[in-house]
Scaffold this motif. Structure first.
Motif, mmCIF file in Angstrom:
data_model
loop_
_atom_site.group_PDB
_atom_site.id
_atom_site.type_symbol
_atom_site.label_atom_id
_atom_site.label_comp_id
_atom_site.label_asym_id
_atom_site.label_seq_id
_atom_site.Cartn_x
_atom_site.Cartn_y
_atom_site.Cartn_z
ATOM 1 N N UNK A 19 0.946 -1.255 -0.023
ATOM 2 C CA UNK A 19 0.098 -0.061 -0.093
ATOM 3 C C UNK A 19 0.816 1.244 -0.169
ATOM 4 N N UNK A 20 1.928 1.203 0.855
ATOM 5 C CA UNK A 20 2.742 2.424 0.927
ATOM 6 C C UNK A 20 3.513 2.633 -0.718
ATOM 7 N N UNK A 21 3.883 1.611 -0.892
ATOM 8 C CA UNK A 21 4.370 1.696 -2.596
ATOM 9 C C UNK A 21 3.701 2.074 -3.477
ATOM 10 N N UNK A 36 9.571 -9.053 18.329
ATOM 11 C CA UNK A 36 9.433 -9.134 16.738
ATOM 12 C C UNK A 36 8.483 -8.214 16.164
ATOM 13 N N UNK A 37 7.484 -7.702 16.906
ATOM 14 C CA UNK A 37 6.713 -6.528 16.467
ATOM 15 C C UNK A 37 7.390 -5.218 16.318
ATOM 16 N N UNK A 38 8.496 -5.036 17.621
ATOM 17 C CA UNK A 38 9.027 -3.779 17.376
ATOM 18 C C UNK A 38 10.114 -3.906 16.022
ATOM 19 N N UNK A 39 10.515 -5.103 15.736
ATOM 20 C CA UNK A 39 11.519 -5.246 14.629
ATOM 21 C C UNK A 39 10.696 -4.907 13.386
ATOM 22 N N UNK A 40 9.647 -5.596 13.217
ATOM 23 C CA UNK A 40 8.801 -5.363 11.995
ATOM 24 C C UNK A 40 8.211 -3.886 12.092
ATOM 25 N N UNK A 41 8.071 -3.069 13.244
ATOM 26 C CA UNK A 41 7.740 -1.755 13.264
ATOM 27 C C UNK A 41 8.697 -0.938 12.786
ATOM 28 N N UNK A 44 9.191 -0.997 8.876
ATOM 29 C CA UNK A 44 7.960 -0.139 8.228
ATOM 30 C C UNK A 44 8.226 1.416 8.380
ATOM 31 N N UNK A 45 8.576 1.575 9.724
ATOM 32 C CA UNK A 45 8.823 3.186 9.909
ATOM 33 C C UNK A 45 9.835 3.709 9.272
ATOM 34 N N UNK A 46 10.783 2.780 8.957
ATOM 35 C CA UNK A 46 11.866 3.512 8.094
ATOM 36 C C UNK A 46 11.369 3.537 6.485
ATOM 37 N N UNK A 47 10.513 3.299 6.229
ATOM 38 C CA UNK A 47 9.666 3.563 4.574
ATOM 39 C C UNK A 47 8.848 4.728 4.792
ATOM 40 N N UNK A 48 8.578 5.165 6.095
ATOM 41 C CA UNK A 48 7.711 6.169 6.297
ATOM 42 C C UNK A 48 6.105 5.742 6.671
ATOM 43 N N UNK A 49 5.944 4.564 7.270
ATOM 44 C CA UNK A 49 4.769 4.229 7.599
ATOM 45 C C UNK A 49 4.592 4.353 9.042
ATOM 46 N N UNK A 50 3.421 4.745 9.654
ATOM 47 C CA UNK A 50 3.115 5.028 11.007
ATOM 48 C C UNK A 50 2.632 3.674 11.624
ATOM 49 N N UNK A 51 3.488 3.452 12.814
ATOM 50 C CA UNK A 51 3.034 2.066 13.517
ATOM 51 C C UNK A 51 2.749 2.251 14.750
ATOM 52 N N UNK A 52 1.502 1.904 15.185
ATOM 53 C CA UNK A 52 1.187 1.870 16.628
ATOM 54 C C UNK A 52 1.027 0.439 17.316
ATOM 55 N N UNK A 53 1.865 0.288 18.507
ATOM 56 C CA UNK A 53 2.003 -1.113 19.157
ATOM 57 C C UNK A 53 1.302 -1.080 20.499
#
Length: 469
Positions: A19-21, A36-41, A44-53
């Protein structure tokens, strides 16, 4: 477009990236806040995606009771239950909710490969793998995808070109896939499962039945399971789409079945009222247990609906090797067979497994997921030499055994640690006599003791090897 992705994991991360692409403004919300969630977050955040955990993601009374600002669409991981506060807020605001399957379906290109879809309570993965093997034997470019572990988004949007896809779909995925329209589809069977997620058997069956909506060529159903035929009758399909049954008995017109040890087709032949086409021998199916022969017939029906020749059905079945932990023979010790069917995580799967052997020491138990065991025990009682129970909900099985098989000896291991499997196998050996089968078919999920059913099966196999050492 502002899109909220619900859940990380194997489907959420690819969905967020896709979706971001494509220019969407993406916010990901996720229940967990582990390593694991923090690693994935972070990825994604490095790409510019906002993540809420964590607790701000989806629990009642949290920020997820309202949609992330500007949300115009939600794309959810299949396991998120429909009653999540996030989804309640979305429905109130008129915001659509898609799963990863729906997203893949909508993003596929105009010349995309058609989908041959498989669902059911049990046998989905094996049937899809058989189907892919048959399609490959016909020289077609294909892959087994979907709930089987290969992302549909990767299959649809990747560089690899396919002629046709063999697609496994869970009830969760189908719930969130309103516009899916397969070339042909099969519902293998229906039995109570995941009722804690769906809320009722009726809702569970309705979601399974979505796989038939809009089918173009064939809706494949199980003659022995009237619920699957009812779903075909209720489906809104394209004109000319046919109902095709599969049966372990002699097939009628528009059915596939078994005659004198031969798998035969009376659906995709000329003059099906009088003619039948031999496809393969029962011995070509590995293993040739009754429920696995049914899987092979369903796979053959979908392949034949796509136009595959009979020789490809035979060659594909011969080439197929089942995954581990699916009625897999581990070893013989003192003339007793030890069989790992850890994948039997519900009563319907366990019933099929138990029906494959005559005299059984049954290892069962785990997380019941709301299931009851009276029908399973009543149907299987005459086959039971003894039972060894493990896991959190073993009392439910013990009580059913007391009601329906009071003469069968039962060992109740009051343990939920992983080492309990070795103790269970040793107790099973004590109960078994020459010619018996010690069968791990738990009829329950594994997460009370093991990370997954694979780990449970591995523990069983290791315990068996220690017996023979």
């Amino acid at each position: 477009m502002h899109v909220t992705v619900a859940g990380l994991g194997v489907s959420g991360v690819p969905a967020a990236k896709v979706l971001h692409a494509r220019g969407a403004i993406v916010t990901v919300v996720n229940d967990g806040d582990d390593a694991r969630a923090r690693e994935q977050a972070a990825e994604l955040e490095a790409l510019g995606v906002t993540v809420r955990l964590g607790d701000t993601a989806s629990v009642s009374g949290s920020a997820a009771g309202t949609l992330p600002e500007g949300t115009e669409l939600i794309v959810t991981a299949p396991g998120w239950k429909p009653d999540k506060p996030l989804f309640q807020a979305a429905r109130a605001a008129g915001v659509d909710i898609w799963g990863d399957v729906e997203l893949a379906w909508r993003l596929r290109g105009p010349d995309a490969a058609p989908w041959l879809a498989v669902t059911g309570t049990n046998g989905k993965t094996t049937t899809v793998q058989m189907l892919a093997s048959i399609l490959r034997a016909a020289g077609l470019r294909t892959a087994a995808v979907g709930n089987i572990g290969v992302s549909l988004l990767d299959a649809v949007l990747g560089d690899q070109e396919y002629d046709v896809l063999a697609v496994e779909l869970s009830s969760y995925q189908l719930h969130w896939a309103p516009s899916l329209r397969a070339h042909s589809a099969a519902v293998l069977n229906l039995a109570p499962d995941h009722l804690d997620w769906h809320g009722s058997m009726e809702a569970y069956a309705k979601d399974k039945g979505r796989v038939y909506q809009g089918n173009r060529v064939a809706c494949v159903y199980n003659v022995a399971d009237k619920l699957t035929e009812e779903l075909v009758r209720e489906a809104d399909v394209e004109e000319g789409c046919r109902a095709v049954g599969f049966t372990l008995g002699t097939p009628g017109p528009s059915q596939l079945g078994v005659v004198d040890g031969i798998l035969v087709d009376r659906a995709f032949v000329e003059n099906r009222h009088k003619n039948a086409q031999e496809l393969a021998e029962v011995s070509d199916v590995n293993p040739p247990a009754p429920h696995n022969i049914a899987n092979a017939l369903a796979a053959a029906a979908l392949a034949r609906a796509y136009g595959v020749p009979p020789t490809a059905v035979r060659d594909g079945l011969r080439a197929f090797t089942p995954d581990a932990h699916r009625i897999a023979h581990v070893a013989d010790v003192d003339q007793v067979a030890y069989v790992d069917d850890s994948k039997a995580t519900n009563t319907h799967a366990a019933e099929a497994s138990l029906a494959s052997y005559e005299s059984i020491v049954w290892i069962a138990g785990g997380l019941a997921k709301g299931a009851t065991f009276d029908e399973l025990v009543a149907k299987s009682a005459k086959r039971l030499r003894g039972v060894v129970l493990i896991g959190a909900d073993r009392a439910l099985i013990r009580e059913a055994l007391a009601r329906h098989a009071p003469e069968v000896p039962v060992v109740d291991l009051d343990r939920t640690d992983t080492g309990a499997m070795l103790a269970a196998v040793r107790e099973a050996r004590r109960l078994a006599v020459a010619g018996d089968t010690v069968l791990l078919a738990p009829a329950c999920a594994s997460m009370d003791m093991f990370a997954n059913y694979n780990k449970r099966g591995d523990a069983f196999a290791q315990a068996v090897r220690e017996l023979g050492a």
